[in-house]
Design an enzyme around this catalytic site. Structure first.
Site, PDB file in Angstrom:
ATOM      1  N   TYR A  86      -4.798 -12.131   6.016  1.00  0.00           N
ATOM      2  CA  TYR A  86      -6.124 -11.762   6.542  1.00  0.00           C
ATOM      3  C   TYR A  86      -7.262 -11.989   5.543  1.00  0.00           C
ATOM      4  O   TYR A  86      -8.427 -11.956   5.894  1.00  0.00           O
ATOM      5  CB  TYR A  86      -6.144 -10.313   7.070  1.00  0.00           C
ATOM      6  CG  TYR A  86      -5.836  -9.228   6.057  1.00  0.00           C
ATOM      7  CD1 TYR A  86      -6.715  -8.906   5.025  1.00  0.00           C
ATOM      8  CD2 TYR A  86      -4.661  -8.489   6.164  1.00  0.00           C
ATOM      9  CE1 TYR A  86      -6.439  -7.916   4.106  1.00  0.00           C
ATOM     10  CE2 TYR A  86      -4.358  -7.499   5.250  1.00  0.00           C
ATOM     11  CZ  TYR A  86      -5.251  -7.216   4.224  1.00  0.00           C
ATOM     12  OH  TYR A  86      -4.964  -6.228   3.319  1.00  0.00           O
ATOM     13  N   GLU A  87      -6.912 -12.246   4.277  1.00  0.00           N
ATOM     14  CA  GLU A  87      -7.962 -12.478   3.282  1.00  0.00           C
ATOM     15  C   GLU A  87      -8.580 -13.864   3.429  1.00  0.00           C
ATOM     16  O   GLU A  87      -9.759 -14.059   3.145  1.00  0.00           O
ATOM     17  CB  GLU A  87      -7.388 -12.332   1.861  1.00  0.00           C
ATOM     18  CG  GLU A  87      -6.978 -10.908   1.525  1.00  0.00           C
ATOM     19  CD  GLU A  87      -6.129 -10.858   0.250  1.00  0.00           C
ATOM     20  OE1 GLU A  87      -6.524 -11.472  -0.748  1.00  0.00           O
ATOM     21  OE2 GLU A  87      -5.058 -10.232   0.276  1.00  0.00           O
ATOM     22  N   HIS A 119      -9.031  -4.412  -8.279  1.00  0.00           N
ATOM     23  CA  HIS A 119      -7.663  -4.255  -7.794  1.00  0.00           C
ATOM     24  C   HIS A 119      -6.708  -4.558  -8.933  1.00  0.00           C
ATOM     25  O   HIS A 119      -6.957  -5.452  -9.729  1.00  0.00           O
ATOM     26  CB  HIS A 119      -7.386  -5.217  -6.647  1.00  0.00           C
ATOM     27  CG  HIS A 119      -7.911  -4.734  -5.345  1.00  0.00           C
ATOM     28  ND1 HIS A 119      -7.122  -4.097  -4.417  1.00  0.00           N
ATOM     29  CD2 HIS A 119      -9.147  -4.783  -4.824  1.00  0.00           C
ATOM     30  CE1 HIS A 119      -7.864  -3.762  -3.382  1.00  0.00           C
ATOM     31  NE2 HIS A 119      -9.100  -4.171  -3.597  1.00  0.00           N
ATOM     32  N   HIS A 131      -8.740   2.454   7.799  1.00  0.00           N
ATOM     33  CA  HIS A 131      -8.065   2.123   6.540  1.00  0.00           C
ATOM     34  C   HIS A 131      -7.918   3.393   5.696  1.00  0.00           C
ATOM     35  O   HIS A 131      -6.878   3.623   5.077  1.00  0.00           O
ATOM     36  CB  HIS A 131      -8.889   1.059   5.813  1.00  0.00           C
ATOM     37  CG  HIS A 131      -8.216   0.500   4.607  1.00  0.00           C
ATOM     38  ND1 HIS A 131      -6.921   0.028   4.625  1.00  0.00           N
ATOM     39  CD2 HIS A 131      -8.646   0.331   3.341  1.00  0.00           C
ATOM     40  CE1 HIS A 131      -6.590  -0.398   3.426  1.00  0.00           C
ATOM     41  NE2 HIS A 131      -7.620  -0.225   2.617  1.00  0.00           N
ATOM     42  N   ASN A 191       0.832   5.861   9.943  1.00  0.00           N
ATOM     43  CA  ASN A 191       0.121   6.307  11.150  1.00  0.00           C
ATOM     44  C   ASN A 191       0.946   5.917  12.364  1.00  0.00           C
ATOM     45  O   ASN A 191       1.825   5.063  12.268  1.00  0.00           O
ATOM     46  CB  ASN A 191      -1.261   5.618  11.234  1.00  0.00           C
ATOM     47  CG  ASN A 191      -1.149   4.103  11.164  1.00  0.00           C
ATOM     48  OD1 ASN A 191      -1.022   3.536  10.078  1.00  0.00           O
ATOM     49  ND2 ASN A 191      -1.164   3.459  12.316  1.00  0.00           N
ATOM     50  N   ALA A 223       3.061  -0.671   4.031  1.00  0.00           N
ATOM     51  CA  ALA A 223       2.610   0.434   4.878  1.00  0.00           C
ATOM     52  C   ALA A 223       2.545  -0.103   6.298  1.00  0.00           C
ATOM     53  O   ALA A 223       2.122  -1.235   6.516  1.00  0.00           O
ATOM     54  CB  ALA A 223       1.236   0.914   4.427  1.00  0.00           C
ATOM     55  N   HIS A 242      -2.717 -11.437   1.137  1.00  0.00           N
ATOM     56  CA  HIS A 242      -2.540 -11.215   2.577  1.00  0.00           C
ATOM     57  C   HIS A 242      -3.168 -12.363   3.366  1.00  0.00           C
ATOM     58  O   HIS A 242      -4.212 -12.892   2.970  1.00  0.00           O
ATOM     59  CB  HIS A 242      -3.215  -9.906   3.004  1.00  0.00           C
ATOM     60  CG  HIS A 242      -2.538  -8.670   2.494  1.00  0.00           C
ATOM     61  ND1 HIS A 242      -2.899  -8.070   1.306  1.00  0.00           N
ATOM     62  CD2 HIS A 242      -1.514  -7.935   3.006  1.00  0.00           C
ATOM     63  CE1 HIS A 242      -2.123  -7.004   1.114  1.00  0.00           C
ATOM     64  NE2 HIS A 242      -1.274  -6.900   2.125  1.00  0.00           N
ATOM     65  N   MET A 288       0.592  -5.800   8.427  1.00  0.00           N
ATOM     66  CA  MET A 288      -0.147  -7.044   8.195  1.00  0.00           C
ATOM     67  C   MET A 288       0.404  -7.872   7.028  1.00  0.00           C
ATOM     68  O   MET A 288      -0.314  -8.672   6.429  1.00  0.00           O
ATOM     69  CB  MET A 288      -1.622  -6.716   7.942  1.00  0.00           C
ATOM     70  CG  MET A 288      -2.280  -5.951   9.077  1.00  0.00           C
ATOM     71  SD  MET A 288      -3.986  -5.490   8.687  1.00  0.00           S
ATOM     72  CE  MET A 288      -4.317  -4.269   9.976  1.00  0.00           C
ATOM     73  N   SER A 289       1.669  -7.666   6.695  1.00  0.00           N
ATOM     74  CA  SER A 289       2.226  -8.406   5.543  1.00  0.00           C
ATOM     75  C   SER A 289       3.693  -8.734   5.765  1.00  0.00           C
ATOM     76  O   SER A 289       4.156  -8.800   6.901  1.00  0.00           O
ATOM     77  CB  SER A 289       2.059  -7.557   4.273  1.00  0.00           C
ATOM     78  OG  SER A 289       2.892  -6.409   4.344  1.00  0.00           O
ATOM     79  N   SER A 338       0.849  -1.201   0.000  1.00  0.00           N
ATOM     80  CA  SER A 338       0.000   0.000   0.000  1.00  0.00           C
ATOM     81  C   SER A 338       0.876   1.239   0.000  1.00  0.00           C
ATOM     82  O   SER A 338       1.824   1.338   0.769  1.00  0.00           O
ATOM     83  CB  SER A 338      -0.883   0.071   1.250  1.00  0.00           C
ATOM     84  OG  SER A 338      -1.435  -1.165   1.540  1.00  0.00           O
TER      85      SER A 338
HETATM   86  N1  HPA Z   1      -1.254  -1.686  12.073  1.00  0.00           N
HETATM   87  C1  HPA Z   1      -1.216  -2.704  11.198  1.00  0.00           C
HETATM   88  N2  HPA Z   1      -1.051  -2.541   9.904  1.00  0.00           N
HETATM   89  C2  HPA Z   1      -0.913  -1.293   9.435  1.00  0.00           C
HETATM   90  C3  HPA Z   1      -0.949  -0.181  10.280  1.00  0.00           C
HETATM   91  C4  HPA Z   1      -1.116  -0.388  11.675  1.00  0.00           C
HETATM   92  O1  HPA Z   1      -1.150   0.548  12.498  1.00  0.00           O
HETATM   93  N3  HPA Z   1      -0.793   0.926   9.500  1.00  0.00           N
HETATM   94  C5  HPA Z   1      -0.660   0.476   8.222  1.00  0.00           C
HETATM   95  N4  HPA Z   1      -0.741  -0.858   8.175  1.00  0.00           N
END
Ligand code: HPA
Length: 281
Positions: A89-90, A65, A248, A236, A117, A87, A212-213, A34
């Site tokens: 989580y999918e 996508h 998100h 963030n 990200a 991912h 998450m990756s 991302s």
């Molecule tokens: N946590 C998990 N995955 C993320 C985050 C986060 O704060 N920011 C971007 N991907």
């Protein structure tokens, strides 16, 4: 768990197709996370091919996508970029990138540069910061190598993120006045964001960023004999470290704000690999 009976013919088919379309493999593959899609605009003589043409690659379930490889050059360095990753989580499956990474390794790629990200656990790396991944924490303790036959599954992870390439990236960042943090990436499966208590625990463990990756892919890539590098873009502050609620949309927005500069550094890094004897041998 990987089903070798069905995956192996897909890998053979995928490698044959890559050879046929592009000839010898580029030394460098980049997995675009991302916020990093802007890197594609730096690829010259770009040739796009959707994952649907490569049977060992993850097949997209959601339309809309972009899931494709982009093969071309940055400066004189040939590169293949992967837009779209599977991912955990999918589906709950952490082996989704196995076929893609094994195909790249068998094709002849030497390095997989992963981008993602992340949430920052450190005030000195506010949103927008770039972090070179020095090591990772597999917090869920899940492995894409479960069920793998043979002793190669016991692969060494003590220097998973290539030391020579990290030094090279740090020198380039200095040259370009690009602030580049370095630290430990912690994998959380998601898709929900973490709780503040989880983030405090990860920080106590030594994590600097959370996402998450990346971790399953690093394990798969090392097992396949590929060199690995990772660049994390902080979108963030992690849960509990700022007043802002995590969404998100917020992470995507920040990724957009800083993604262009990150992509510029990534492109310069890829181009600079053309001068590295250990990648060109
Ligand atoms: N946590 C998990 N995955 C993320 C985050 C986060 O704060 N920011 C971007 N991907």
């Amino acid at each position: 768990m990987i089903d070798h009976k069905t995956l192996e013919p897909k890998i053979v088919d995928t490698v044959a197709k890559l050879n046929q379309l592009y000839g010898a493999a580029p030394e460098v593959a980049v997995v675009l996370g991302s916020g990093w899609a802007g890197a594609v605009s730096h690829v010259e003589e770009a040739q796009h091919l959707p994952y649907t043409e490569l049977s060992a690659f993850p097949q997209p379930k959601v339309e809309g996508h972009v899931n494709e490889i982009v093969v071309g050059k940055i400066g004189s360095q040939r590169v293949v970029m992967l837009r779209g990753r599977a991912h955990t989580y999918e589906s709950g499956d952490c082996t989704g990138m196995a076929g893609a990474l094994r195909s790249l390794a068998r094709w002849g790629v030497k390095l997989v540069l992963q981008t993602n990200a992340s949430g920052s656990l450190r005030p000195h790396m506010p949103p927008g910061s770039l972090m070179l991944i020095s090591d990772h924490i597999n917090a869920p303790q899940r492995s894409p190598l479960i069920g793998e036959p043979g002793s190669s599954r016991f692969c060494d992870m003590s220097a998973a993120y290539d030391l020579e390439l990290r030094s090279h990236a740090k020198a380039l960042a200095k040259e370009r006045n690009q602030i580049l943090g370095e630290g430990v990436y912690c994998w959380a499966v998601g898709p929900q964001f973490e709780t503040p208590a989880e983030i405090r625990m990860f920080a106590a463990w030594g994590a600097d960023a959370v996402g998450m990756s990346t971790v399953p892919e690093t394990i798969l890539a090392r097992h396949a004999g590929l060199r690995v590098m990772g660049l994390a873009l902080m979108t963030n502050m992690a849960a509990g470290l700022s007043d802002e609620a995590l969404t998100h949309a917020l992470t995507l927005q920040q990724a957009q704000v800083s993604g262009e500069r990150a992509a510029g550094f990534l492109a310069a890094l890829v181009a600079s690999f053309a001068t590295l004897p250990s990648l060109q041998a």
